[in-house]
Design a protein around this motif. Sequence first.
Motif, PDB file in Angstrom:
ATOM      1  N   ARG A  34      -9.938   6.150   8.496  1.00  7.33           N
ATOM      2  CA  ARG A  34      -9.141   6.225   7.319  1.00  7.33           C
ATOM      3  C   ARG A  34      -7.721   6.295   7.802  1.00  7.33           C
ATOM      4  NH1 ARG A  34      -7.316   9.831   3.185  1.00  7.33           N
ATOM      5  NH2 ARG A  34      -7.441   9.390   1.243  1.00  7.33           N
ATOM      6  N   ASN A  35      -6.694   5.610   7.081  1.00  9.22           N
ATOM      7  CA  ASN A  35      -5.284   5.871   7.431  1.00  9.22           C
ATOM      8  C   ASN A  35      -4.657   5.624   6.143  1.00  9.22           C
ATOM      9  OD1 ASN A  35      -2.513   5.432   8.244  1.00  9.22           O
ATOM     10  ND2 ASN A  35      -3.163   5.421  10.357  1.00  9.22           N
ATOM     11  N   LEU A  36      -3.877   6.738   5.664  1.00 17.58           N
ATOM     12  CA  LEU A  36      -3.142   6.643   4.459  1.00 17.58           C
ATOM     13  C   LEU A  36      -1.520   6.986   4.745  1.00 17.58           C
ATOM     14  CD1 LEU A  36      -2.648   6.684   1.453  1.00 17.58           C
ATOM     15  CD2 LEU A  36      -3.546   8.859   1.224  1.00 17.58           C
ATOM     16  N   ARG A  37      -0.862   6.266   4.357  1.00 17.95           N
ATOM     17  CA  ARG A  37       0.583   6.629   4.540  1.00 17.95           C
ATOM     18  C   ARG A  37       1.133   6.506   3.093  1.00 17.95           C
ATOM     19  NH1 ARG A  37       3.409   3.982  10.036  1.00 17.95           N
ATOM     20  NH2 ARG A  37       1.675   4.936  11.240  1.00 17.95           N
ATOM     21  N   VAL A  38       2.194   7.578   2.623  1.00 12.76           N
ATOM     22  CA  VAL A  38       2.845   7.304   1.296  1.00 12.76           C
ATOM     23  C   VAL A  38       4.325   7.781   1.938  1.00 12.76           C
ATOM     24  CG1 VAL A  38       2.995   8.715  -0.860  1.00 12.76           C
ATOM     25  CG2 VAL A  38       0.717   8.408   0.196  1.00 12.76           C
ATOM     26  N   TYR A  39       5.121   6.664   1.311  1.00 11.81           N
ATOM     27  CA  TYR A  39       6.470   6.874   1.577  1.00 11.81           C
ATOM     28  C   TYR A  39       7.456   7.751   0.586  1.00 11.81           C
ATOM     29  CZ  TYR A  39       5.235   2.558   4.266  1.00 11.81           C
ATOM     30  OH  TYR A  39       4.423   1.711   5.028  1.00 11.81           O
ATOM     31  N   GLN A  40       8.026   8.528   1.265  1.00 13.46           N
ATOM     32  CA  GLN A  40       9.056   9.015   0.446  1.00 13.46           C
ATOM     33  C   GLN A  40       9.989   8.193  -0.244  1.00 13.46           C
ATOM     34  OE1 GLN A  40      11.426  12.144   2.241  1.00 13.46           O
ATOM     35  NE2 GLN A  40      12.977  12.687   0.739  1.00 13.46           N
ATOM     36  N   GLY A  41      10.517   8.484  -1.686  1.00 13.54           N
ATOM     37  CA  GLY A  41      11.261   7.598  -2.084  1.00 13.54           C
ATOM     38  C   GLY A  41      11.624   7.796  -3.708  1.00 13.54           C
ATOM     39  N   ASN A  42      12.704   6.934  -4.333  1.00 16.19           N
ATOM     40  CA  ASN A  42      12.942   7.212  -5.724  1.00 16.19           C
ATOM     41  C   ASN A  42      12.786   5.879  -6.327  1.00 16.19           C
ATOM     42  OD1 ASN A  42      14.129  10.019  -6.139  1.00 16.19           O
ATOM     43  ND2 ASN A  42      15.264   9.406  -4.368  1.00 16.19           N
ATOM     44  N   TYR A  43      12.347   5.418  -7.617  1.00 20.37           N
ATOM     45  CA  TYR A  43      11.943   4.384  -7.957  1.00 20.37           C
ATOM     46  C   TYR A  43      12.240   4.398  -9.543  1.00 20.37           C
ATOM     47  CZ  TYR A  43       9.070   4.414  -3.713  1.00 20.37           C
ATOM     48  OH  TYR A  43       8.620   4.381  -2.446  1.00 20.37           O
ATOM     49  N   PRO A  44      12.436   3.181 -10.102  1.00 18.70           N
ATOM     50  CA  PRO A  44      12.745   3.175 -11.509  1.00 18.70           C
ATOM     51  C   PRO A  44      11.741   3.597 -12.498  1.00 18.70           C
ATOM     52  CG  PRO A  44      12.669   0.957 -10.559  1.00 18.70           C
ATOM     53  CD  PRO A  44      12.728   1.897  -9.484  1.00 18.70           C
ATOM     54  N   LYS A  45      11.636   3.869 -13.660  1.00 19.41           N
ATOM     55  CA  LYS A  45      10.384   4.335 -14.651  1.00 19.41           C
ATOM     56  C   LYS A  45       9.584   2.958 -14.720  1.00 19.41           C
ATOM     57  CE  LYS A  45      12.995   2.921 -18.758  1.00 19.41           C
ATOM     58  NZ  LYS A  45      13.307   3.430 -20.218  1.00 19.41           N
ATOM     59  N   GLU A  46      10.027   1.652 -14.391  1.00 16.50           N
ATOM     60  CA  GLU A  46       9.142   0.438 -14.451  1.00 16.50           C
ATOM     61  C   GLU A  46       8.315   0.502 -13.403  1.00 16.50           C
ATOM     62  OE1 GLU A  46      12.799   0.005 -16.925  1.00 16.50           O
ATOM     63  OE2 GLU A  46      12.527   0.395 -14.569  1.00 16.50           O
ATOM     64  N   ALA A  47       8.326   1.273 -12.278  1.00 17.25           N
ATOM     65  CA  ALA A  47       7.627   1.175 -11.023  1.00 17.25           C
ATOM     66  C   ALA A  47       6.172   2.095 -11.162  1.00 17.25           C
ATOM     67  CB  ALA A  47       8.147   1.555  -9.861  1.00 17.25           C
ATOM     68  N   TYR A  48       6.498   3.116 -12.286  1.00 19.14           N
ATOM     69  CA  TYR A  48       5.135   4.010 -12.569  1.00 19.14           C
ATOM     70  C   TYR A  48       3.864   3.269 -12.427  1.00 19.14           C
ATOM     71  CZ  TYR A  48       2.381   7.788 -14.206  1.00 19.14           C
ATOM     72  OH  TYR A  48       1.530   8.672 -14.438  1.00 19.14           O
ATOM     73  N   GLU A  49       3.674   2.162 -13.264  1.00 20.71           N
ATOM     74  CA  GLU A  49       2.388   1.696 -13.476  1.00 20.71           C
ATOM     75  C   GLU A  49       1.975   1.015 -11.999  1.00 20.71           C
ATOM     76  OE1 GLU A  49      -1.224   1.160 -15.159  1.00 20.71           O
ATOM     77  OE2 GLU A  49       0.635   2.245 -15.851  1.00 20.71           O
ATOM     78  N   ALA A  50       2.749   0.485 -11.166  1.00 18.42           N
ATOM     79  CA  ALA A  50       2.304  -0.190  -9.908  1.00 18.42           C
ATOM     80  C   ALA A  50       2.069   1.190  -9.174  1.00 18.42           C
ATOM     81  CB  ALA A  50       3.596  -0.676  -9.197  1.00 18.42           C
ATOM     82  N   PHE A  51       2.913   2.265  -9.294  1.00 18.17           N
ATOM     83  CA  PHE A  51       2.336   3.331  -8.299  1.00 18.17           C
ATOM     84  C   PHE A  51       1.145   3.920  -8.791  1.00 18.17           C
ATOM     85  CE2 PHE A  51       2.694   8.173  -7.785  1.00 18.17           C
ATOM     86  CZ  PHE A  51       2.497   8.062  -6.366  1.00 18.17           C
ATOM     87  N   ARG A  52       1.097   4.159  -9.989  1.00 16.75           N
ATOM     88  CA  ARG A  52      -0.446   4.522 -10.702  1.00 16.75           C
ATOM     89  C   ARG A  52      -1.736   3.771  -9.955  1.00 16.75           C
ATOM     90  NH1 ARG A  52      -3.468   3.488 -15.161  1.00 16.75           N
ATOM     91  NH2 ARG A  52      -4.670   5.439 -15.710  1.00 16.75           N
ATOM     92  N   LYS A  53      -1.375   2.312  -9.886  1.00 14.20           N
ATOM     93  CA  LYS A  53      -2.312   1.452  -9.497  1.00 14.20           C
ATOM     94  C   LYS A  53      -2.618   1.549  -8.102  1.00 14.20           C
ATOM     95  CE  LYS A  53      -3.737  -3.494  -9.244  1.00 14.20           C
ATOM     96  NZ  LYS A  53      -3.999  -3.275  -7.823  1.00 14.20           N
ATOM     97  N   PHE A  54      -1.604   1.806  -7.374  1.00 14.09           N
ATOM     98  CA  PHE A  54      -1.771   2.265  -5.871  1.00 14.09           C
ATOM     99  C   PHE A  54      -2.503   3.495  -5.773  1.00 14.09           C
ATOM    100  CE2 PHE A  54       0.317   4.825  -2.279  1.00 14.09           C
ATOM    101  CZ  PHE A  54      -0.377   3.878  -1.017  1.00 14.09           C
ATOM    102  N   LYS A  55      -2.397   4.586  -6.518  1.00 15.11           N
ATOM    103  CA  LYS A  55      -3.188   5.736  -6.132  1.00 15.11           C
ATOM    104  C   LYS A  55      -4.703   5.410  -6.829  1.00 15.11           C
ATOM    105  CE  LYS A  55      -1.782   9.636  -5.760  1.00 15.11           C
ATOM    106  NZ  LYS A  55      -1.719  10.499  -4.896  1.00 15.11           N
ATOM    107  N   LYS A  56      -4.950   4.586  -7.824  1.00 21.66           N
ATOM    108  CA  LYS A  56      -6.119   4.233  -8.408  1.00 21.66           C
ATOM    109  C   LYS A  56      -6.987   3.578  -7.508  1.00 21.66           C
ATOM    110  CE  LYS A  56      -8.209   2.630 -12.526  1.00 21.66           C
ATOM    111  NZ  LYS A  56      -7.874   1.845 -14.122  1.00 21.66           N
ATOM    112  N   ASP A  57      -6.399   2.577  -6.689  1.00 25.21           N
ATOM    113  CA  ASP A  57      -6.902   1.535  -5.775  1.00 25.21           C
ATOM    114  C   ASP A  57      -7.536   2.298  -4.586  1.00 25.21           C
ATOM    115  OD1 ASP A  57      -6.509  -0.552  -7.354  1.00 25.21           O
ATOM    116  OD2 ASP A  57      -4.845  -1.357  -6.345  1.00 25.21           O
ATOM    117  N   ILE A  58      -6.716   3.452  -4.171  1.00 23.19           N
ATOM    118  CA  ILE A  58      -7.200   4.375  -3.191  1.00 23.19           C
ATOM    119  C   ILE A  58      -8.338   5.093  -3.314  1.00 23.19           C
ATOM    120  CG2 ILE A  58      -6.368   6.579  -1.745  1.00 23.19           C
ATOM    121  CD1 ILE A  58      -3.533   5.330  -1.924  1.00 23.19           C
ATOM    122  N   LEU A  59      -8.366   5.616  -4.772  1.00 20.74           N
ATOM    123  CA  LEU A  59      -9.602   6.365  -5.045  1.00 20.74           C
ATOM    124  C   LEU A  59     -10.808   5.524  -5.164  1.00 20.74           C
ATOM    125  CD1 LEU A  59     -10.764   9.144  -6.671  1.00 20.74           C
ATOM    126  CD2 LEU A  59     -10.213   7.997  -8.804  1.00 20.74           C
TER     127      LEU A  59
END
Length: 633
Positions: A596-621
Amino acid sequence: MKKIYFSVLLFAIQWLHAQEPNHQLSSIPDALRTNANAIIVLDDNQIILENPYKMTVTKHKIITVLNKNGNNYAHINVGYDNHSSVKSIKATIYNAFGFEIKKIKSSEINDYSATSGNSLYTDDRIKNYEYLPLNYPYTIDYTSVEESENTAFYPRWYPIQGYYVSTIDSHFTVKYPADQFKINVSEKYFSGYSFSNTSAKGYIEYRANKLNAIVREPYSPDFTNFAPQVLLAPSKFNLSGVHGEANNWQEFGTWMYNNLLLGRDQLSIQTKAEIKKLVSGIDDPIERARKVYAYMQNKTHYISVQIGVGGWKPIAADEVDRMKYGDCKALVNYTQALLKEADVNTYYTVVHADDKKDIDKDFIAMQGNHAILFLPTKKDTVWLECTTQAKPFGYMGTFTNDRDVLVVKPEGGEIVHTKVYAFLENYQNSVGNYRIDENGNLKGVLNMESSGIQFENHFQISNEPHDEIVKFYKSYFEKINNLTIVNFDNQTNTLNNKFNESVTIEASNYAQKSGDRMLLTLNAFSQNTSVPKRIINRQLPVEIQNGYIDRDSITINLPKNYKIESLTNSEKISSEFGTYSIEVIKLNDNTLIYKRNLRVYQGNYPKEAYEAFRKFKKDILSKDQTKTILIKL
């Protein structure tokens, strides 16, 4: 009938007396109650400076508290010390209808030392009152008047004072003699708000009205990094009797060095000799510094001491040497004095610790809440945290990493950025194995190595008692039911700042049996356990403060009387927030290797990106719960 008439009349009289503005809940618009635990009905701050060295602060606050979570906003806390005083505090409590419940007597206002649990002594004191409500909502209306000779720290204006608190009216004024000195004003994070600014020469005035409560949202920046605020910095100031004047960081640093640090580095002849002997024959300055740092850690411990020039002047090095304790300032100054004897050049440094916040390089004023030590070398830069007896040499962690700090040199101050832990450094490598028996029971061993930011996530257990470490691992392996921690061991590599662990575990019924089949979740050790909650109409930007890498290689031994019926070979996820992959290698009928290999990048994103980030975490789960089906032979 007479009794009823008298009750109605009494209520009417009370109602008439209660018609003072801002004390009735019904006068507050519904929009300002939404998501609020408390409402700042009025926050009026008036600052008057007779000269650069004397300040009077008058505050009038009216706060309506809607529930117990808002009580802290109604607490009265007015600090003072040997160079300041509290002239008066008056407070009244009202119920929801605006009826007066009680007037606070002066005897009910506590007056105690500001010494905390880890403080030895301090000349700071606090006048405090905390109302204990029987019912909600209630309103507190209070005024306070303070006089101070300390003008190095001006009050700041925060029209929004925290999460879940709304504001009806916030007013901030400063009057000062413009012919004697100037005040630099910094407006931060005003975008999206409409505030009035009617400032003129010798006068500063801001006002804000009807600000809705802000809801705390996952993965948002620190509150002070987006909440609107006004900061003030005087060109001339006084810090507990020491006058200062600065128009840039070089001048400010020179003032700090000459008035707070100069002459505080004297050591006894005996200690000087010990240091000389300790580093004798060591040519590398970093290795000399490492030796001296260990010497300091073994000899001292941290305790808060807030005295001397407003708590900003460190205790002299020879006194720390004798007493064997000090606060962050004292221990930094002491370590710097020791390193000076070892012919290692270092610099006292002021930092905003804990919450990730920069020293504002465009705002020349007293800032920061902590001190660290800066050790520049030809090859690299080393930062030393001097308040811990446990952390390795040169390790900062999230407490002070990746932010602008003020380095104080004899020739002046300089803004420098602390170490940034790149995500390649923030890794956790896990290598292990587990065996599943025919009843679905698990026995396994996991070896982990953590580095960078991930180091502190695990290093915290190194000095904990046995029961606390067991509790930590049970939380870490929370996806495993019926878990027993059989054994564990850990070791810190102080040369490379790595933390190594070995954990042996057992769990009954880990694999689920159903008739002749067994359902096995391959990732037993490092499942992603959290998905940020869904937020409709998110308001705040997304911030991932630190990137990281997790790498796992786990050997899985299956029961010999079972064979694999269904197996996933590989999965991949890729997004702007990071990448994820798993690979399952079949060595033979009863042995698998799970990678298993997981990479999470440091960064700042607009509020509109939150749902995509949540999906990223949900897909990993979802992928972490990948199962294989075994069938009995």
